[in-house]
Design a protein around this motif. Structure first.
Motif, mmCIF file in Angstrom:
data_model
loop_
_atom_site.group_PDB
_atom_site.id
_atom_site.type_symbol
_atom_site.label_atom_id
_atom_site.label_comp_id
_atom_site.label_asym_id
_atom_site.label_seq_id
_atom_site.Cartn_x
_atom_site.Cartn_y
_atom_site.Cartn_z
ATOM 1 N N LEU A 23 35.177 27.299 52.315
ATOM 2 C CA LEU A 23 36.128 28.224 51.683
ATOM 3 C C LEU A 23 35.383 29.331 50.950
ATOM 4 C CD1 LEU A 23 38.873 25.923 50.138
ATOM 5 C CD2 LEU A 23 39.209 27.686 51.861
ATOM 6 N N GLY A 24 34.254 28.988 50.355
ATOM 7 C CA GLY A 24 33.466 29.990 49.646
ATOM 8 C C GLY A 24 32.619 30.828 50.584
ATOM 9 N N GLN A 36 51.519 18.657 48.355
ATOM 10 C CA GLN A 36 50.122 18.890 48.648
ATOM 11 C C GLN A 36 49.681 20.205 48.022
ATOM 12 O OE1 GLN A 36 48.843 19.319 52.704
ATOM 13 N NE2 GLN A 36 47.186 17.893 52.339
ATOM 14 N N THR A 85 35.188 22.957 50.495
ATOM 15 C CA THR A 85 34.997 23.934 49.428
ATOM 16 C C THR A 85 33.879 24.912 49.787
ATOM 17 O OG1 THR A 85 35.662 22.234 47.876
ATOM 18 C CG2 THR A 85 34.633 24.183 46.951
ATOM 19 N N ILE A 88 44.836 21.850 55.931
ATOM 20 C CA ILE A 88 46.094 22.455 56.370
ATOM 21 C C ILE A 88 46.607 23.528 55.415
ATOM 22 C CG2 ILE A 88 47.448 20.528 55.426
ATOM 23 C CD1 ILE A 88 49.129 21.080 58.096
ATOM 24 N N LYS A 89 46.498 23.270 54.098
ATOM 25 C CA LYS A 89 47.004 24.245 53.125
ATOM 26 C C LYS A 89 46.176 25.533 53.149
ATOM 27 C CE LYS A 89 50.570 22.514 51.266
ATOM 28 N NZ LYS A 89 51.822 23.234 50.950
ATOM 29 N N HIS A 90 44.874 25.378 53.371
ATOM 30 C CA HIS A 90 44.004 26.547 53.403
ATOM 31 C C HIS A 90 44.233 27.376 54.660
ATOM 32 C CE1 HIS A 90 42.188 24.746 49.971
ATOM 33 N NE2 HIS A 90 41.884 23.667 50.646
ATOM 34 N N LEU A 141 34.787 29.404 43.819
ATOM 35 C CA LEU A 141 34.274 29.351 45.190
ATOM 36 C C LEU A 141 32.933 30.054 45.344
ATOM 37 C CD1 LEU A 141 37.422 29.918 47.390
ATOM 38 C CD2 LEU A 141 36.180 27.811 46.976
ATOM 39 N N SER A 142 32.555 30.840 44.326
ATOM 40 C CA SER A 142 31.342 31.638 44.491
ATOM 41 C C SER A 142 30.081 30.800 44.401
ATOM 42 C CB SER A 142 31.298 32.751 43.447
ATOM 43 O OG SER A 142 31.219 32.163 42.169
ATOM 44 N N ALA A 147 35.827 16.896 50.944
ATOM 45 C CA ALA A 147 36.362 17.969 50.095
ATOM 46 C C ALA A 147 35.265 18.948 49.704
ATOM 47 C CB ALA A 147 37.010 17.374 48.846
ATOM 48 N N GLY A 171 47.795 23.455 47.192
ATOM 49 C CA GLY A 171 46.962 24.326 48.010
ATOM 50 C C GLY A 171 46.927 25.692 47.376
ATOM 51 N N PRO A 172 46.379 26.656 48.085
ATOM 52 C CA PRO A 172 46.252 28.001 47.524
ATOM 53 C C PRO A 172 47.603 28.659 47.213
ATOM 54 C CG PRO A 172 45.141 27.831 49.652
ATOM 55 C CD PRO A 172 45.806 26.539 49.419
ATOM 56 N N LEU A 173 48.658 28.155 47.794
ATOM 57 C CA LEU A 173 49.956 28.810 47.589
ATOM 58 C C LEU A 173 50.803 28.116 46.529
ATOM 59 C CD1 LEU A 173 50.737 29.435 51.338
ATOM 60 C CD2 LEU A 173 49.699 31.001 49.717
ATOM 61 N N ILE A 227 41.661 22.268 45.425
ATOM 62 C CA ILE A 227 40.355 21.630 45.615
ATOM 63 C C ILE A 227 40.094 20.707 44.437
ATOM 64 C CG2 ILE A 227 37.870 22.031 45.626
ATOM 65 C CD1 ILE A 227 38.391 24.713 46.823
ATOM 66 N N PRO A 228 39.737 19.465 44.685
ATOM 67 C CA PRO A 228 39.376 18.601 43.567
ATOM 68 C C PRO A 228 37.950 18.877 43.142
ATOM 69 C CG PRO A 228 39.295 17.358 45.615
ATOM 70 C CD PRO A 228 39.655 18.773 45.978
ATOM 71 N N MET A 230 49.617 13.903 46.615
ATOM 72 C CA MET A 230 49.871 13.835 48.048
ATOM 73 C C MET A 230 50.770 12.656 48.362
ATOM 74 S SD MET A 230 46.182 14.910 49.505
ATOM 75 C CE MET A 230 46.389 14.779 51.259
ATOM 76 N N GLN A 283 47.190 27.574 56.144
ATOM 77 C CA GLN A 283 48.461 28.255 55.892
ATOM 78 C C GLN A 283 48.264 29.498 55.026
ATOM 79 O OE1 GLN A 283 50.956 25.249 54.223
ATOM 80 N NE2 GLN A 283 51.389 24.298 56.206
ATOM 81 N N ALA A 284 47.323 29.407 54.082
ATOM 82 C CA ALA A 284 47.077 30.550 53.202
ATOM 83 C C ALA A 284 46.166 31.587 53.852
ATOM 84 C CB ALA A 284 46.454 30.064 51.895
ATOM 85 N N ALA A 317 44.239 17.016 57.500
ATOM 86 C CA ALA A 317 44.940 16.993 56.219
ATOM 87 C C ALA A 317 44.174 17.746 55.132
ATOM 88 C CB ALA A 317 45.187 15.551 55.783
#
Lengths: 322, 503, 160
Positions: free
Chosen positions: A198-199, B346, A195, A213-215, B142-143, A191, B348-350, B327-328, B341, A217-218, A210
Motif C-alpha cells: 500500500l505504501g 470490515q 501495508t 478487498i477493501k483496498h 504508509l510512508s 497484514a 478499510g480506506p472508505l 491496517i492493524p 470482521m 475497492q478504494a 480478504a
C-alpha cells in the motif's frame, strides 16, 4: 475337551466381537464427556482464529458441550501441536490448523514428532491466493507483469508472509510455471506485507483476498491474478492463473485436526458435528462475507491432501535451497 | 475542515453518550485497567475472552468496548511497575525503572498520580490529534517502508546509548547481550531457526516481557533476600496528603508529558512501531534534555511521566491506520480488526465515508473513556499503596507468585517460566556487578526488528546500501540518531568554540 | 568486587566464543547480496568477545578489592531459588493450586521464619486469589494436575 474348546473359540469370538461393538457403541454415545478444547496457534482475530470461533459456536450446540477456543501461540503451530500430542487421545482436544502446518513439517524444524501423529479430521475452508499490485507499479495486469518480469529478471519484488511459507512457495510455483523470475520479500505477517505494498515500498503482494478487498475497492491496490479454479465474486474482473496460461490451481486451506489414536467413532462424531456446523446459515454468511470458499473435505481425503502437501513442500524447499 | 471535524465529533458524542455506549465504554476501560494491572495478561488476551460475548452487539459498541480495554490497559500497566517492579505490560517496562525507585522513597502515591494524570493528558491530546488529523496522517503511516523502520531502529539504538551513559563499557555489554538474545528463534528473512537448541518453544524467540519480569521483579526479590535489606521493614508513606503529587511534581512533569505525547502519537501511527518503542524513546529523550541526567534511574518524576504519556498517546496514534486504512498497526489493533470482521464490519480506506457514525462515535468515546479512567484511577491510588504496608516476606511471595502466574498467562507455556527463572538469576548477577539492565531489555526489543528491516531493505534495493540514504525520511532519522548520540559532544564543541571567540 | 568481576568477565568471554561457534553454522557472508542469517550473530559474538576482554583487563587493573557481591546471605538466596524452581518444576504434575500453596508455605515458614498459622493462611489466601482471578475470571488455563484430581474426588471440582 478338544471338542469343547473348538466350540468355545467361536463362542468366545462372538462374545468378544459383540462386547467390543457394545463397548464402542457405549463409548460413542459417551463421547463428549466434558468441554472440548479447540487449540489455535494464531492470535485472536487472525483468519484461522475467526474460523475456529465461528465453528466452535454452532459445534457447541450440536455436541451439547462447550467448545472453547484456546490460543496457544508459538513456533507457528509447533507449540500447539506439541500440547495436543501431550493430551489423551480421547477427542476432547482438537486443533484448528492451516496449510502453514504442512510448511512447518516440511521444513524439518520439528524434531520431536511428525505430521503422521495427527489425525486430520476435516477440511473446513479454502482460501485462494491473489497477486495484487500498487498503482505505481509499471504494470496493470498480470500479463503485463509477466512481460515486464521476462524483460527484467528478478526485478519484480513480491512481498508476502514468511519464508518457505505457503505464500512463498505458491509464488515460486507461479513464477516457475509462468517462466519468470521474481524476488520474494518476506514479512512476518500478511497484514505487514499488504501495508508495505500500500505504501508502494514493494510493488506486488501475494496474499489472500480478504486482506486486500477493501483496498481494491478504494482503488489503492490492483488485483492481478487469482489461484482459484474459477474467478471469485470479490474480483470478477481478475483472471485466474489458468486463464493466464499458467497451469496452476491451488488454495490455502484451514481445517480441524486432533491426535492420532482417537477412536474412529469419536472421529466420526467430531467430523459430523463440524460438518453440520459448517452448514449453519451463520457459518455460510461468515464464509461469504470474508470471501472464503467452502472447502469441505472428509477425514480420509484431507489426510491424503495434507501428506501430499508436506511432500511437495519438501521438494520445493530443497529446490529453493532453504 | 476544522469545522467539519468539530461537527462530526458532536454527532459522534451523541452516539458515545447514549446510555448503552457509556456502559460499554465503562466496562471496557474497567476491564482494561484490571488487565493492565495483572502482568502478562495483556489486552490481546482480554479482547480474546470478550469476543464470544460480542455476538449480536452493534459494531460501534463493540469497538468502544475493545478500544477501552486497549487504552485502559495502558493506565493499569504502571501500577505493578511502580509498586512491585513487575512490568504490567510491555509498554510499562520503562516506568518500572524510576517508578519503583520512587516507591522505595515513599513516593509511590505521587508516582501513581503522575502516571494517571500524564496518561490522561496524553490520551486526550492524542484523541484530539486523531480527531483533526487522522486523514492527513494516513499517508504518513504508509510512508514508512523497510529502510525507514531500519533507520528508526538505529535511532532506537542511539536511545540505548543515551541510557548507557555512566559506564559505557558495561552499558555496551548489556546492549550486545540484548541483541544476542534477539537473534534466538526463527529468522523471518530465511525462515531458518537460529540458536533454538531444537526446542519448539524458542522458535518464536525469547519474549521480552518474560525477560523484563525476570531481570526486574525476580532479581529485585533475590537481591533483597541476599542483603536482607528490607526484612521486617515496612515502607511508609506518611500522611495521606503525601499520596498526591505535589505542585512541583506536576511542574516537572509538564513538558515531559507534552513531548512524550508527540513522540507517542507519531510512533503509534506507524504500523509495527507502537507503544513500547514510544516509551523507550520518550525515556531517552527526557534523559537527554534533563538538567540532571545522572539522576535518571534513581527515581525522578519525569521518567514516570514521559513513558506513561508516550504509551497512552501511542494508543490514539494506533487508531489512525486502523480507521483510515483498515491496517492493524499492532497486535491489539489486529485483534480489534478481527473482532470487527466477525461482527460483519470490515474497516478499510472508505470507513470514514461509509460508516461516519461508527468512526465518530468511537472517537468521541475515547474522550469519555479517558475521563472515566482518570476518575477511576485517582481514588484507587489510596487502595493500591496499601500493598506497601505489607511486610517484606509477604511482598516477596506476592511478587514471585504474580510474576509466575503472569508469565504463564502470557503464552500459556510452562517453558516461559524457566526462561523467567534463568533471567531472574542473570539479572541478579548483573545487578550485583552494576551492569545497567535497561539497555539489554531495549536491545532485545529493537534487535530483531533492526536486523529484519535491514536485510529486507537490502532485498528491495538488490543489495545496495544507499537505499538508507537516498530516501528522505530514512536519511532524516539517521541524522537525528547521530545527533542524539553525539549531542553532548557537539554541545561541548560549540561551547568551547564560543569560549575561544570570547577570548 | 574484583574477583566477581573477573569471574563474570571470563564467563562472558566463554559465552562469546560459544556463540561465535554456534553462529558458524549459518552463512556469515552475503547471500544474493543480502546479509546471511549468520552475519549479525557473528558480528555480535566478536563484539562481545572484544568487550569482555576489555572488561576483564579493566577489572584486573582497576577494580577495588572490597566486598564481593556474594557477601550476604547466600544460604537464604539458594533456599529461595530452590523453592521457586520447585514451584516451576512441580506445577505441571501437582497443578497450580497445590504447588503454589506449598511454595508459599515453605518460603514463608522456612525462609522468612514466619509462624505456621500465618504461613498457612497467607499461602492459602494467595493461591485462592490467583486461582480465582486468573483461572475463573480470565480463563487462563493454569495447570490442573493432581490438585484438580483431588478436588474432583472431594466433589469440589468446578469448571470443565
Amino acid at each position: 475337551m478338544e471338542v469343547f474348546l473348538r466350540k468355545l473359540v467361536p463362542v468366545a469370538m462372538v462374545v468378544y466381537l459383540l462386547g467390543t461393538i457394545f463397548l464402542a457403541a457405549g463409548q460413542a454415545a459417551d463421547f463428549p464427556k466434558r468441554k472440548i478444547t479447540m487449540l489455535c496457534h494464531s492470535s485472536p482475530g487472525s483468519p484461522v482464529d475467526l474460523m475456529a470461533r465461528q465453528l466452535a459456536e454452532p459445534a457447541s450446540k450440536i455436541l451439547g458441550v462447550p467448545v472453547v477456543v484456546e490460543t496457544k501461540t508459538g513456533g507457528a503451530g509447533a507449540v500447539a501441536m506439541a500440547y495436543l500430542l501431550g493430551q489423551e487421545a480421547d477427542g476432547h482436544t482438537v486443533y484448528a490448523m492451516t496449510r502453514s502446518n504442512a510448511d512447518l513439517f516440511a521444513s524439518g524444524q520439528i524434531k520431536d514428532f511428525t505430521w503422521k501423529e495427527l489425525a486430520y479430521l476435516i477440511r473446513v475452508q479454502t482460501d485462494p491466493f491473489v497477486l495484487a499490485a500498487h498503482p505505481s507499479a509499471p504494470f496493470r495486469t498480470a500479463k503485463e507483469m509477466i512481460d515486464y518480469a521476462k524483460k527484467n529478471p528478478g526485478k519484480v519484488k513480491v512481498g508476502g508472509f514468511g519464508s518457505a511459507s505457503a505464500h512463498h512457495i505458491m509464488a515460486i510455483k507461479f513464477a516457475k510455471k509462468a517462466g519468470i523470475e521474481i524476488t520474494w520479500v518476506p514479512y512476518p505477517g500478511g497484514a505487514a506485507a499488504v501495508t508495505a505494498t500500500l505504501g508502494g515500498h514493494v510493488p506486488v503482494v501475494h496474499t489472500n483476498p480478504a486482506t486486500i478487498i477493501k483496498h481494491v475497492q478504494a482503488g489503492n491496490l490492483i488485483p492481478l491474478a487469482i489461484s482459484a479454479g474459477n474467478r471469485i465474486a470479490a474480483f470478477p474482473e481478475t483472471l485466474t492463473y489458468k486463464e493466464l496460461g499458467v497451469a496452476l490451481e491451488d488454495y490455502h486451506f484451514r481445517g480441524i485436526a486432533t491426535k492420532k489414536g482417537v477412536p474412529d467413532d469419536v472421529i466420526k462424531i467430531l467430523h459430523d458435528a463440524f460438518k453440520k456446523a459448517m452448514e449453519t446459515p451463520d457459518f455460510k454468511e461468515y464464509t461469504k462475507k470474508n470471501d472464503l470458499l467452502p472447502g469441505y473435505m472428509n477425514h480420509e481425503d484431507f489426510t491424503k491432501l495434507f501428506g501430499e502437501t508436506v511432500e511437495e513442500n519438501k521438494k520445493i524447499q530443497k529446490e529453493l535451497g532453504l | 475542515m476544522l469545522f467539519e471535524a468539530c461537527h462530526s465529533l458532536l454527532q459522534g458524542f451523541s452516539v458515545a453518550l447514549s446510555l448503552k455506549n457509556l456502559w460499554y465504554c465503562f466496562i471496557g476501560v474497567t476491564v482494561g485497567n484490571i488487565v493492565g494491572v495483572l502482568p502478562g495478561f495483556g489486552p490481546v488476551s482480554a479482547v480474546a475472552i470478550l469476543i464470544p460475548l460480542m455476538y449480536g452487539v452493534e459494531p460501534v459498541s463493540a469497538i468502544i468496548l475493545l478500544a477501552g480495554i486497549y487504552y485502559g490497559a495502558m493506565y493499569g500497566g504502571s501500577i505493578t511497575s511502580i509498586l512491585l517492579k513487575i512490568p504490567g505490560e510491555s509498554s510499562s517496562v520503562m516506568t518500572a525503572i524510576d517508578g519503583y525507585e520512587l516507591a522505595l522513597k515513599g513516593r509511590a502515591g505521587p508516582a501513581l498520580g503522575i502516571s494517571a494524570i500524564a496518561s490522561f493528558v496524553a490520551g486526550t491530546l492524542s484523541v484530539i490529534f486523531l480527531t483533526f488529523f487522522a486523514p492527513l496522517l494516513a499517508s504518513f503511516a504508509l510512508s514508512f517502508g523497510a529502510p525507514e523502520y531500519f533507520s528508526l531502529m538505529v535511532m532506537g539504538f542511539a536511545a540505548v546509548a543515551v541510557l548507557s551513559t555512566g559506564d559505557a563499557l558495561k552499558g555496551g555489554i548489556s546492549a550486545v547481550l540484548g541483541i544476542i538474545l534477539a537473534t534466538v528463534g526463527s529468522d523471518v528473512i530465511t525462515g531458518i531457526p537460529r540458536f533454538h537448541f531444537g526446542s519448539i518453544y524458542l522458535l518464536d524467540g525469547i519474549d521480552f516481557l518474560v525477560v523484563a519480569i525476570g531481570v526486574f521483579a525476580i532479581a529485585e526479590v533475590l537481591d533483597n533476600v541476599v542483603t536482607k535489606s528490607k526484612f521486617g521493614q515496612r515502607l511508609s508513606y506518611g500522611k495521606w496528603t503525601n499520596l498526591l503529587p505535589s505542585l512541583n511534581d506536576l511542574k516537572v512533569s509538564f513538558w515531559p508529558t507534552i513531548r512524550a505525547t508527540f513522540i507517542g502519537f507519531t510512533t503509534g501511527v506507524l504500523p509495527g512501531a507502537g507503544a513500547t518503542i514510544a516509551s523507550f524513546i520518550s525515556y531517552a529523550t527526557e534523559k537527554r534534555v534533563s538538567k540532571y541526567p545522572e539522576k535518571f534511574g534513581t527515581g525522578v518524576m519525569e521518567a514516570v511521566a514521559g513513558p506513561e504519556a508516550a504509551n497512552n498517546a501511542a494508543t490514539g496514534g494506533a487508531m489512525v491506520p486502523l480507521l483510515t486504512l483498515g491496517i492493524p498497526g499492532s497486535n491489539v489493533t489486529a485483534v480489534m480488526l478481527g473482532a470487527l470482521m466477525m461482527l460483519g464490519l470490515q474497516p478499510g480506506p472508505l470507513l470514514f465515508k461509509e460508516h461516519p457514525t461508527f468512526v465518530w462515535g468511537f472517537i468521541a468515546s475515547m474522550y469519555v473513556g479517558n475521563v472515566m479512567l482518570l476518575i477511576l484511577n485517582i481514588p484507587l491510588i489510596g487502595v493500591f499503596v496499601q500493598v506497601l504496608r505489607l511486610s517484606f516476606p509477604i511482598i516477596a511471595i506476592l511478587v514471585l507468585e504474580i510474576s509466575l502466574v503472569g508469565v504463564y498467562a502470557f503464552n500459556n507455556n510452562i517453558f516461559d517460566l524457566y526462561i523467567m527463572f534463568v533471567f531472574g538469576i542473570i539479572g541478579f548477577l548483573l545487578k550485583k556487578l552494576d551492569f545497567p539492565l535497561a539497555p539489554m531489555i531495549l536491545a532485545l526489543v529493537l534487535g530483531r526488528i533492526f536486523e529484519e528491516h535491514c536485510r529486507r531493505s537490502l532485498i528491495i534495493s538488490d543489495g545496495s546500501f544507499t537505499i538508507f540514504l537516498t530516501r528522505p525520511i530514512s536519511l532524516t532519522l539517521l541524522v537525528v540518531a547521530v545527533l542524539v548520540m553525539f549531542y553532548p559532544m557537539i554541545l561541548d564543541f560549540i561551547r568551547q568554540h564560543r569560549k575561544g571567540k570570547d577570548k | 568486587m574484583r574477583r566477581g568481576e573477573i569471574v563474570c568477565g571470563i564467563l562472558m568471554m566463554g559465552f562469546a566464543v560459544f556463540y561465535i561457534y554456534l553462529s558458524w553454522e549459518f552463512p556469515i557472508g552475503f547471500v544474493k547480496r543480502v546479509p546471511g542469517s549468520g552475519m549479525l550473530p557473528f558480528i555480535l559474538g566478536i563484539t562481545l568477545l572484544l568487550l569482555s576482554v576489555l572488561y576483564l583487563l579493566r577489572s584486573w587493573k582497576k577494580a577495588p578489592k572490597g566486598e564481593e557481591f556474594w557477601a550476604g546471605d547466600i544460604k537464604s538466596l539458594v533456599i529461595c531459588l530452590i523453592f521457586y524452581l520447585g514451584f516451576i518444576v512441580s506445577i505441571r504434575g501437582l497443578g497450580f493450586i497445590l504447588s503454589s500453596f506449598f511454595f508459599g508455605l515453605m518460603t514463608l515458614r522456612f525462609l522468612f521464619k514466619m509462624k505456621w498459622p500465618t504461613s498457612i493462611f497467607c499461602s492459602a489466601a494467595f493461591t485462592l486469589i490467583l486461582q480465582v482471578s486468573f483461572y475463573n475470571l480470565l480463563g487462563v488455563p493454569l495447570p490442573k494436575g493432581l490438585s484438580w484430581k483431588i478436588l474432583s474426588a472431594l466433589g469440589l471440582g468446578y469448571g470443565g
